[in-house]
Design an enzyme around this catalytic site. Structure first.
Site, PDB file in Angstrom:
ATOM      1  N   ASP A   1       5.340  19.407   8.566  1.00  0.00           N
ATOM      2  CA  ASP A   1       6.296  20.517   8.550  1.00  0.00           C
ATOM      3  C   ASP A   1       7.538  20.203   7.698  1.00  0.00           C
ATOM      4  O   ASP A   1       8.073  21.092   7.027  1.00  0.00           O
ATOM      5  CB  ASP A   1       6.713  20.878   9.984  1.00  0.00           C
ATOM      6  CG  ASP A   1       7.290  19.689  10.737  1.00  0.00           C
ATOM      7  OD1 ASP A   1       6.597  18.658  10.810  1.00  0.00           O
ATOM      8  OD2 ASP A   1       8.425  19.780  11.223  1.00  0.00           O
ATOM      9  N   LEU A   2       7.980  18.948   7.699  1.00  0.00           N
ATOM     10  CA  LEU A   2       9.186  18.624   6.923  1.00  0.00           C
ATOM     11  C   LEU A   2       8.911  18.680   5.415  1.00  0.00           C
ATOM     12  O   LEU A   2       9.764  19.098   4.629  1.00  0.00           O
ATOM     13  CB  LEU A   2       9.722  17.243   7.312  1.00  0.00           C
ATOM     14  CG  LEU A   2      10.250  17.115   8.758  1.00  0.00           C
ATOM     15  CD1 LEU A   2      10.530  15.656   9.113  1.00  0.00           C
ATOM     16  CD2 LEU A   2      11.521  17.946   8.941  1.00  0.00           C
ATOM     17  N   ARG A  30      -3.664   9.161   4.476  1.00  0.00           N
ATOM     18  CA  ARG A  30      -2.385   9.851   4.610  1.00  0.00           C
ATOM     19  C   ARG A  30      -1.639   9.913   3.270  1.00  0.00           C
ATOM     20  O   ARG A  30      -0.964  10.885   2.946  1.00  0.00           O
ATOM     21  CB  ARG A  30      -1.538   9.097   5.637  1.00  0.00           C
ATOM     22  CG  ARG A  30      -0.170   9.692   5.883  1.00  0.00           C
ATOM     23  CD  ARG A  30      -0.272  11.048   6.548  1.00  0.00           C
ATOM     24  NE  ARG A  30       1.028  11.618   6.834  1.00  0.00           N
ATOM     25  CZ  ARG A  30       1.213  12.781   7.437  1.00  0.00           C
ATOM     26  NH1 ARG A  30       0.182  13.496   7.815  1.00  0.00           N
ATOM     27  NH2 ARG A  30       2.414  13.235   7.661  1.00  0.00           N
ATOM     28  N   LYS A  60       0.832  -1.225   0.000  1.00  0.00           N
ATOM     29  CA  LYS A  60       0.000   0.000   0.000  1.00  0.00           C
ATOM     30  C   LYS A  60       0.855   1.258   0.000  1.00  0.00           C
ATOM     31  O   LYS A  60       0.590   2.199  -0.754  1.00  0.00           O
ATOM     32  CB  LYS A  60      -0.901  -0.021   1.244  1.00  0.00           C
ATOM     33  CG  LYS A  60      -1.515   1.316   1.611  1.00  0.00           C
ATOM     34  CD  LYS A  60      -2.402   1.224   2.838  1.00  0.00           C
ATOM     35  CE  LYS A  60      -1.718   1.289   4.173  1.00  0.00           C
ATOM     36  NZ  LYS A  60      -1.255   2.611   4.619  1.00  0.00           N
ATOM     37  N   ASN A  61       1.885   1.274   0.860  1.00  0.00           N
ATOM     38  CA  ASN A  61       2.628   2.521   1.051  1.00  0.00           C
ATOM     39  C   ASN A  61       3.620   2.823  -0.076  1.00  0.00           C
ATOM     40  O   ASN A  61       4.218   3.902  -0.103  1.00  0.00           O
ATOM     41  CB  ASN A  61       3.318   2.520   2.420  1.00  0.00           C
ATOM     42  CG  ASN A  61       2.300   2.586   3.545  1.00  0.00           C
ATOM     43  OD1 ASN A  61       1.142   2.945   3.310  1.00  0.00           O
ATOM     44  ND2 ASN A  61       2.713   2.226   4.747  1.00  0.00           N
ATOM     45  N   ASP A  68       5.015  -0.127  11.848  1.00  0.00           N
ATOM     46  CA  ASP A  68       3.764  -0.699  11.345  1.00  0.00           C
ATOM     47  C   ASP A  68       3.580  -2.156  11.776  1.00  0.00           C
ATOM     48  O   ASP A  68       2.551  -2.771  11.475  1.00  0.00           O
ATOM     49  CB  ASP A  68       3.687  -0.588   9.813  1.00  0.00           C
ATOM     50  CG  ASP A  68       3.535   0.854   9.358  1.00  0.00           C
ATOM     51  OD1 ASP A  68       3.188   1.707  10.202  1.00  0.00           O
ATOM     52  OD2 ASP A  68       3.786   1.131   8.174  1.00  0.00           O
ATOM     53  N   CYS A 120      -4.482   7.190   9.786  1.00  0.00           N
ATOM     54  CA  CYS A 120      -4.816   6.491  11.031  1.00  0.00           C
ATOM     55  C   CYS A 120      -4.545   7.367  12.246  1.00  0.00           C
ATOM     56  O   CYS A 120      -3.654   8.218  12.225  1.00  0.00           O
ATOM     57  CB  CYS A 120      -3.983   5.218  11.143  1.00  0.00           C
ATOM     58  SG  CYS A 120      -4.606   3.878  10.130  1.00  0.00           S
TER      59      CYS A 120
END
Ligand code: EPU
Length: 424
Positions: free
Chosen positions: A124-125, A92, A22-23, A308, A116
Site C-alpha cells: 500500500d505504501l 519480493r 541481496k537486498n 533479518d 518469504c
C-alpha cells in the site's frame, strides 16, 4: 529433495568473506530498466533470488551476460515489459520492477511480488507513493497496472504501522526520477542498502540527496545513463556467521563488510558479553567468552536491530545463561521456525510478536523443516551447537539468500554436508 545434514559440536574457527548484499542487488538489477544503456554490476551474489530476477530479465529479452563469476552486464535496450508471473511472484525484490518500469516508460503492468512467508507483505505504501506523484494505479487479481496521469513532484510520507518501507522507498525514488520537479520522501527507509542503491542511481546521473536519513530529496528530469557499480557486502550474512560462531564457542574474522553497517547488532551482542568488534580495516572480529548473558532484543528499521537477524539471534540465545526475549517490531509474525527449534528441545514461547527463550538448553539433533530464508539459517545455527545430527529439509529457502553457505561453514570447521532424496 535436498537435505542438509549438520553434526553439531564443532567450534567455528577461521576467516570468511561475505558476498554482495541481496537486498541491494535486486533493486539495482531492476534499475537497469531505467536506461537503454548497458549496466555493469559487480560483487553480485550467486543466489537463487538473483537467478530468479535474471530469469525475469531473460524473459523480457534483456541482454544478460556474466562477465566473470560475480560481475553481470545487463542491457535492456531491446527488452519489452511483459514480466512473467511465474518468476515475479517468487521473490519480493521483483516489486522494484514497478518503479523502474514507470521510471523508464511511464507505465507498467507487473504481477504482484512474492517473498518469504514472514507475515503480511502489503504494498500500500508503494502505491500511495506512486499516486502522490500523479500515477494511476489499478489492482486486478494478481496484477498491478500503473499509468502516468499528470505527473508532478510531491512530498510523500512513507510511514507504515511498523516504520518505513525499504523497497517502497526505492520504488518511489525511481518513479520520481523522470518528473522534472522536486520530490521529497519523508519517513524514508535508512538502510545501508537504500544508500547503496542511491549511490548506484547517482552514478547513472540521478540527482538524489538525503539518503541514509529519513528525508530523501529527488530532483527529477535528469537524463540517465548506464552504471558500473559494486554492490556493498551483506550485513545479514555477516551477522548470521557471527551468531553461528558464538553459538559454537568459536572465533572467526569476517571480511567484506564496511565498518558501521552492523552497529546495533554488534553492540547488542557485546552487551551479552561476546567479544565482537568491527575494526577500521572493515574486519569483524568475533570471539566467544562462554555463554552470553540473557538479552532483550527488539528489532526495528535501521539503525535498529535488523529483523533479518531475529531468527538467528533467537537460535543463539537458546545457548545463553538465562531467559532472554526477542521482539520483532517489523514482522511480528516472523516466528514460524520456533516450532522446529522446539523439536530440538528449545524452550521458547511466542506471544504477540515476542519470543521468550528459556536458556541454557542442551539442543538435540532432529529432522527439521525450513520455512523461510532467515529461519533456515537459524535452524543451521541450532544444528551446529546441538548434540548429534540435525537434518534440515527444504534447503532451497536458504539458497535464496546465502551464497555457498554450507561450503563457508565447512571452511570454518563445521561438520555439514548435503544429500538428495529423489522424493519430490
Ligand atoms: N509495509 C507496509 N506497507 C507497505 C510496505 C511495507 O505496511 O507498502 C510494512 C511491512 O509489512 C513491514 C514493514 O513495513 O512490517 C517493513 O517492510 P519493508 O517494505 O521495509 O520490507 P520489504 O521492502 O518488503 C525488505 C527486505 C526484507 C527485509 C525488510 C525489512 C528485500 C527484497 N527484502 O523487504 O528482507 O526483512 O526489507 O528490512 O529487500 C530477507 O532478506 O530475508 C528479507 C525478508
Amino acid at each position: 529433495m535436498n537435505i542438509t545434514h549438520i553434526v553439531g559440536g564443532s567450534r567455528l574457527i577461521g576467516d570468511i568473506w561475505v558476498s554482495g548484499a541481496k537486498n541491494a542487488c535486486l533493486p539495482m538489477l531492476a534499475a537497469t530498466l531505467l536506461t537503454s544503456d548497458a549496466c555493469v554490476l559487480r560483487n553480485v551474489p550467486i543466489l537463487r533470488d538473483i537467478q530468479t530476477m535474471l530469469e525475469i530479465f531473460r524473459n523480457v529479452h534483456a541482454d544478460v551476460t556474466w562477465l566473470n563469476h560475480h560481475t553481470l552486464k545487463i542491457g535492456t535496450s531491446q527488452s519489452d515489459n511483459r514480466f512473467p508471473f511465474e518468476y515475479v511472484s517468487q521473490i519480493r525484490g521483483s516489486v522494484c520492477l514497478m518503479g523502474a518500469c514507470i521510471g523508464r516508460y511511464g507505465h507498467a503492468t507487473v504481477p504482484k511480488p512474492g517473498g518469504c512467508r514472514i507475515g503480511e507483505r502489503p504494498i500500500d505504501l508503494h502505491i500511495k507513493g506512486f499516486q502522490a506523484l500523479g500515477y494511476d494505479v489499478k489492482e486486478e487479481k494478481d496484477l498491478i497496472f500503473i499509468s502516468a496521469g499528470k505527473l508532478h513532484g510531491a512530498t510523500i510520507h512513507l510511514c507504515g504501522p511498523f516504520g518505513s518501507t525499504m523497497t517502497g522507498t526505492m520504488n518511489v525514488i525511481m518513479a520520481a526520477l523522470p518528473i522534472p520537479e522536486t520530490t521529497i520522501i519523508k519517513c524514508a527507509a535508512k538502510e545501508p542498502e537504500v544508500i547503496d542503491f542511491c549511490n548506484c542511481l547517482r552514478s547513472m546521473g540521478a540527482d538524489i540527496s538525503g539518503d541514509g536519513t529519513s528525508e530523501i530529496t529527488i530532483h527529477g528530469g535528469r537524463t540517465l545513463h548506464g552504471y558500473d557499480h559494486t554492490v556493498i557486502g551483506d550485513r545479514i550474512e555477516a551477522g548470521t556467521f557471527a551468531c553461528a560462531a558464538l553459538a559454537t564457542q568459536g572465533k572467526i574474522r569476517i571480511f567484506g563488510l564496511k565498518n558501521g553497517l552492523l552497529s546495533n547488532f554488534i553492540t547488542t551482542l557485546s552487551l551479552g558479553g561476546a567479544s565482537i568488534f568491527h575494526d577500521f580495516d572493515h574486519i569483524i572480529h568475533v570471539e566467544s567468552n562462554g555463554p552470553l548473558s540473557p538479552l532483550d532484543v527488539i528489532t526495528g528499521p535501521h539503525p535498529g536491530f535488523p529483523t533479518d537477524l531475529q531468527a538467528q539471534v533467537c537460535a543463539l540465545l537458546t545457548q545463553s545463561d538465562g531467559t532472554s526475549t526477542v521482539e520483532d517490531k517489523v514482522f511480528p509474525r516472523r516466528f514460524l521456525y520456533v516450532n522446529e527449534l522446539q523439536k530440538m528441545g528449545a524452550r521458547i514461547q511466542v506471544s504477540e510478536g515476542k519470543a521468550t527463550i528459556h536458556a541454557p538448553t542442551s539442543l538435540t539433533g532432529a529432522m527439521l523443516q525450513a520455512t523461510d530464508l532467515r529461519a533456515s539459517a537459524a535452524l543451521y545455527i541450532a544444528g551446529l551447537c546441538a548434540k548429534g545430527e540435525t537434518c534440515v529439509y527444504d534447503t532451497h529457502h536458504l539458497e535464496r539468500g546465502y551464497e555457498n553457505f554450507c561450503e563457508k561453514l565447512r571452511a570454518l570447521g563445521a561438520n555439514i554436508f548435503q544429500s538428495n532424496t529423489n522424493k519430490a
